[in-house]
Every structure is written in structure tokens, then in C-alpha cells.
Design a protein around this motif. Structure first.
Motif, short mmCIF file in Angstrom:
data_model
loop_
_atom_site.label_atom_id
_atom_site.label_comp_id
_atom_site.label_asym_id
_atom_site.label_seq_id
_atom_site.Cartn_x
_atom_site.Cartn_y
_atom_site.Cartn_z
N PHE A 28 0.80 -1.22 0.00
CA PHE A 28 0.00 0.00 0.00
C PHE A 28 0.84 1.28 0.00
N ASP A 29 2.09 1.20 0.42
CA ASP A 29 2.94 2.38 0.59
C ASP A 29 3.24 3.00 -0.78
N ALA A 30 2.64 4.15 -1.08
CA ALA A 30 2.80 4.78 -2.40
C ALA A 30 4.24 5.19 -2.66
N GLN A 31 4.94 5.66 -1.63
CA GLN A 31 6.34 6.06 -1.82
C GLN A 31 7.21 4.86 -2.14
N LEU A 32 6.99 3.76 -1.45
CA LEU A 32 7.75 2.53 -1.72
C LEU A 32 7.47 2.03 -3.13
N LEU A 33 6.22 2.04 -3.53
CA LEU A 33 5.85 1.59 -4.87
C LEU A 33 6.46 2.49 -5.94
N ALA A 34 6.51 3.79 -5.69
CA ALA A 34 7.13 4.71 -6.64
C ALA A 34 8.62 4.43 -6.77
N ARG A 35 9.27 4.07 -5.67
CA ARG A 35 10.70 3.73 -5.71
C ARG A 35 10.95 2.47 -6.55
N ILE A 36 10.05 1.50 -6.42
CA ILE A 36 10.19 0.28 -7.22
C ILE A 36 10.01 0.60 -8.70
N ALA A 37 9.00 1.42 -9.01
CA ALA A 37 8.74 1.79 -10.40
C ALA A 37 9.88 2.58 -11.01
N ALA A 38 10.70 3.23 -10.18
CA ALA A 38 11.81 4.04 -10.69
C ALA A 38 13.06 3.22 -10.97
N ILE A 39 13.12 1.99 -10.50
CA ILE A 39 14.33 1.18 -10.63
C ILE A 39 14.73 0.93 -12.09
N PRO A 40 13.80 0.64 -13.02
CA PRO A 40 14.22 0.41 -14.41
C PRO A 40 14.73 1.65 -15.12
N GLY A 41 14.50 2.83 -14.56
CA GLY A 41 14.87 4.08 -15.23
C GLY A 41 13.64 4.80 -15.75
N ASP A 42 13.84 5.66 -16.71
CA ASP A 42 12.75 6.46 -17.26
C ASP A 42 11.73 5.57 -17.96
N LEU A 43 10.50 5.60 -17.49
CA LEU A 43 9.44 4.78 -18.08
C LEU A 43 8.45 5.59 -18.90
N ALA A 44 8.76 6.84 -19.17
CA ALA A 44 7.84 7.68 -19.95
C ALA A 44 7.58 7.05 -21.31
N ASP A 45 6.34 6.67 -21.54
CA ASP A 45 5.87 6.04 -22.78
C ASP A 45 6.53 4.69 -23.04
N ALA A 46 7.13 4.08 -22.01
CA ALA A 46 7.76 2.77 -22.17
C ALA A 46 6.73 1.66 -21.96
N GLU A 47 6.93 0.53 -22.64
CA GLU A 47 6.06 -0.63 -22.44
C GLU A 47 6.54 -1.41 -21.22
N VAL A 48 5.58 -1.81 -20.39
CA VAL A 48 5.89 -2.56 -19.18
C VAL A 48 4.94 -3.75 -19.08
N LEU A 49 5.49 -4.90 -18.74
CA LEU A 49 4.69 -6.07 -18.42
C LEU A 49 4.68 -6.22 -16.90
N GLU A 50 3.49 -6.30 -16.32
CA GLU A 50 3.35 -6.56 -14.89
C GLU A 50 2.59 -7.85 -14.70
N VAL A 51 3.11 -8.72 -13.85
CA VAL A 51 2.46 -9.99 -13.56
C VAL A 51 1.91 -9.94 -12.14
N GLY A 52 0.66 -10.30 -11.98
CA GLY A 52 0.04 -10.33 -10.66
C GLY A 52 -0.16 -8.97 -10.05
N PRO A 53 -0.81 -8.04 -10.74
CA PRO A 53 -0.98 -6.70 -10.19
C PRO A 53 -1.91 -6.62 -8.99
N GLY A 54 -2.74 -7.66 -8.80
CA GLY A 54 -3.69 -7.61 -7.70
C GLY A 54 -4.62 -6.41 -7.86
N PRO A 55 -4.83 -5.65 -6.80
CA PRO A 55 -5.71 -4.48 -6.91
C PRO A 55 -5.08 -3.28 -7.58
N GLY A 56 -3.77 -3.37 -7.90
CA GLY A 56 -3.16 -2.33 -8.72
C GLY A 56 -2.27 -1.33 -8.02
N GLY A 57 -1.68 -1.70 -6.89
CA GLY A 57 -0.79 -0.78 -6.19
C GLY A 57 0.43 -0.40 -7.01
#
Length: 275
Positions: A28-57
């Protein structure tokens, strides 16, 4: 970022709870989730595959980072919550109901996506091995994956450690793998019994003259009897003992002391001998 209701509110409204059978643990931690999303680098308009998103955090964080997300979700209870998220980000989220172990994810993309996922613990290693055991360079751009800390340590392990084994060789012989961040068990709902970590893997050029099948056969034999000397554990692999000698590797060593580069050199020599 698009204004969205708190994730806890969405989960409560849809009557969702983490399924132990599906290996779910929600973040649920939005800041933690944002840090994870930043690990691959710039995702602006990038394609991403997510497995098991659950409710979408994590999905929220990826979309907020500008990604175009394709999510594979097995739990149909979560689909309405993900549909609401798709409405908040028109044209940026595609949700596919199904089992990621059975879906040909590569066919979903024209380019090479980043794979970013809080993987269900019960299928995480199988998915990871599958993504590594493909033609190289692979169809994905990078892997940013949440694992149990024990599994993460096995992926990035160095020779001589108890965690070093086949998984480390598979992850490191033609890619770089690192622990990007540890995640405490208290960050999850419900808290798992173990700690977790996010692993980041970036593919590199494969060493020339080495077949994955040969390397897998070699490491399966070596680590299948990891406490035995190589001269015993590799006895059933034709040409392996001769390849050790040719590479100057002492056959009285154990598999856990043999570096990734040494395994690659022996596999290359075995392949050359077969040719």
C-alpha cells in the motif's frame, strides 16, 4: 498524477483480501511503490509487463511514471479494481485475465518491454527462470522483480557462499543481477513470514560458443551433488572432467567454489568438443 482514491478504500469497496493460495501480499505504501517503479529508469511512454498486479498498487506507480502497462492477472476478483484504474489512465493499461505461466507474454508486445512485478511467491522463481531461458538477447529490456529475500540472495550470490548455485549461474552468465532494494515484511498486507527484496536484471551479450542447454546440464550435475568434488559430481557428464583439466580447474574443488566464468569456459569447451 491522476487523482485516485486510496488503494485501501478501493480494496474495501470491492471486498478484496490477499489470497494465500495465489501467493498474494498487497503493498500500500505509495512512496515505496514509486521507488520500485523508478528502478528500471525512465518509463515515460515505455512498455511494461506486470504480472500479478492484484488491486493495482504497483500498477498505479508504473502508470504515474508514464508507462504503458500490460498486466496479467489470474485473480478475477481484482479485475473490477483494475478496470477503474484503466479508466483513470485511458489507453495506458491493458489487463489480461489468465495464468502468466501459460500465456505467451512475448506475443503481447511489438517492442521489448520492461518487466516489473511484485511476483506471487508461489510462481516467482518459475517465471524468472522462464524469462532467463530464452533466445538471447531476450525479448524483454529489463527485469525488476520482488522475491523472498532468500531467493533474491540466490540470484545475486557469489561463489563460495551458501546461496550460490544454479540460479546464480543462470542469472549472471549473460546478464547483470543486483539487489536494488530490500523490503521489510511489515510493508505488506498481510505481512509474510519472510523478508523480501527487489532484484534488477539487465541482459548483456551472451558469451560466444556457449549453449544454454550445455550450461544447464553441467550445473545440474555439479550442484546436484554440491558437497562432492567435481570429479565425482561431473562423472556422468561426458567430457566434463577432460574440460576441467583443459581449463586448469582442479577437479577436487566443489561446485560452490567455481565461478560463473569458469562454468561458462567449461561449457564452451564441451560444446566445442561435441562439434
Amino acid at each position: 498524477m491522476t487523482a485516485l482514491p486510496p488503494l485501501r478504500e478501493v480494496i474495501a469497496r470491492h471486498g478484496l483480501s490477499a489470497s494465500k493460495a495465489l501467493g498474494q501480499n498487497f503493498l500500500f505504501d505509495a512512496q515505496l511503490l514509486a521507488r520500485i517503479a523508478a528502478i528500471p529508469g525512465d518509463l515515460a511512454d515505455a512498455e511494461v509487463l506486470e504480472v500479478g498486479p492484484g488491486p493495482g498498487g504497483l500498477t498505479r506507480a508504473l502508470l504515474a511514471a508514464g508507462a504503458r502497462v500490460t498486466a496479467i492477472e489470474r485473480d478475477r476478483r481484482c479485475l473490477p479494481a483494475l478496470a477503474e484504474l484503466g479508466e483513470a489512465y485511458p489507453g495506458r493499461l491493458k489487463v489480461i485475465e489468465g495464468d502468466a505461466l501459460e500465456i505467451d507474454a512475448r506475443a503481447l508486445f511489438e517492442g521489448a518491454p520492461h518487466i516489473v512485478a511484485n511476483l506471487p511467491y508461489n510462481v516467482g522463481t518459475a517465471l524468472f527462470v522462464g524469462w532467463l531461458s530464452v533466445a538471447w538477447l531476450p525479448w524483454w529490456k529489463s527485469l525488476t522483480l520482488m522475491f523472498q529475500r532468500e531467493v533474491a540472495d540466490r540470484i545475486v550470490a557469489s561463489p563460495g557462499s551458501d546461496a550460490y548455485g544454479r540460479l546464480a549461474v543462470l542469472a549472471q552468465w549473460r546478464s547483470s543481477a543486483r539487489i536494488a532494494m530490500p523490503v521489510h515484511r511489515s510493508a505488506f498486507t498481510p505481512p509474510p513470514k519472510v523478508m523480501s527484496a527487489v532484484v534488477h536484471v539487465v541482459p548483456a551479450e551472451a558469451p560466444a560458443g556457449v549453449a544454454l542447454a550445455t550450461l544447464e546440464r553441467l550445473t545440474a550435475a555439479a550442484f546436484g551433488q554440491r558437497r562432492k568434488m567435481l570429479r565425482q559430481s561431473l562423472r556422468g557428464v561426458p567430457g566434463a572432467l577432460e574440460a576441467l583439466t583443459a581449463e586448469g580447474i582442479d577437479a577436487t574443488r566443489r561446485a560452490e567454489t567455481v565461478s560463473v566464468a569458469e562454468f561458462v569456459a567449461v561449457a564452451r569447451r564441451l560444446g566445442a568438443d561435441r562439434r
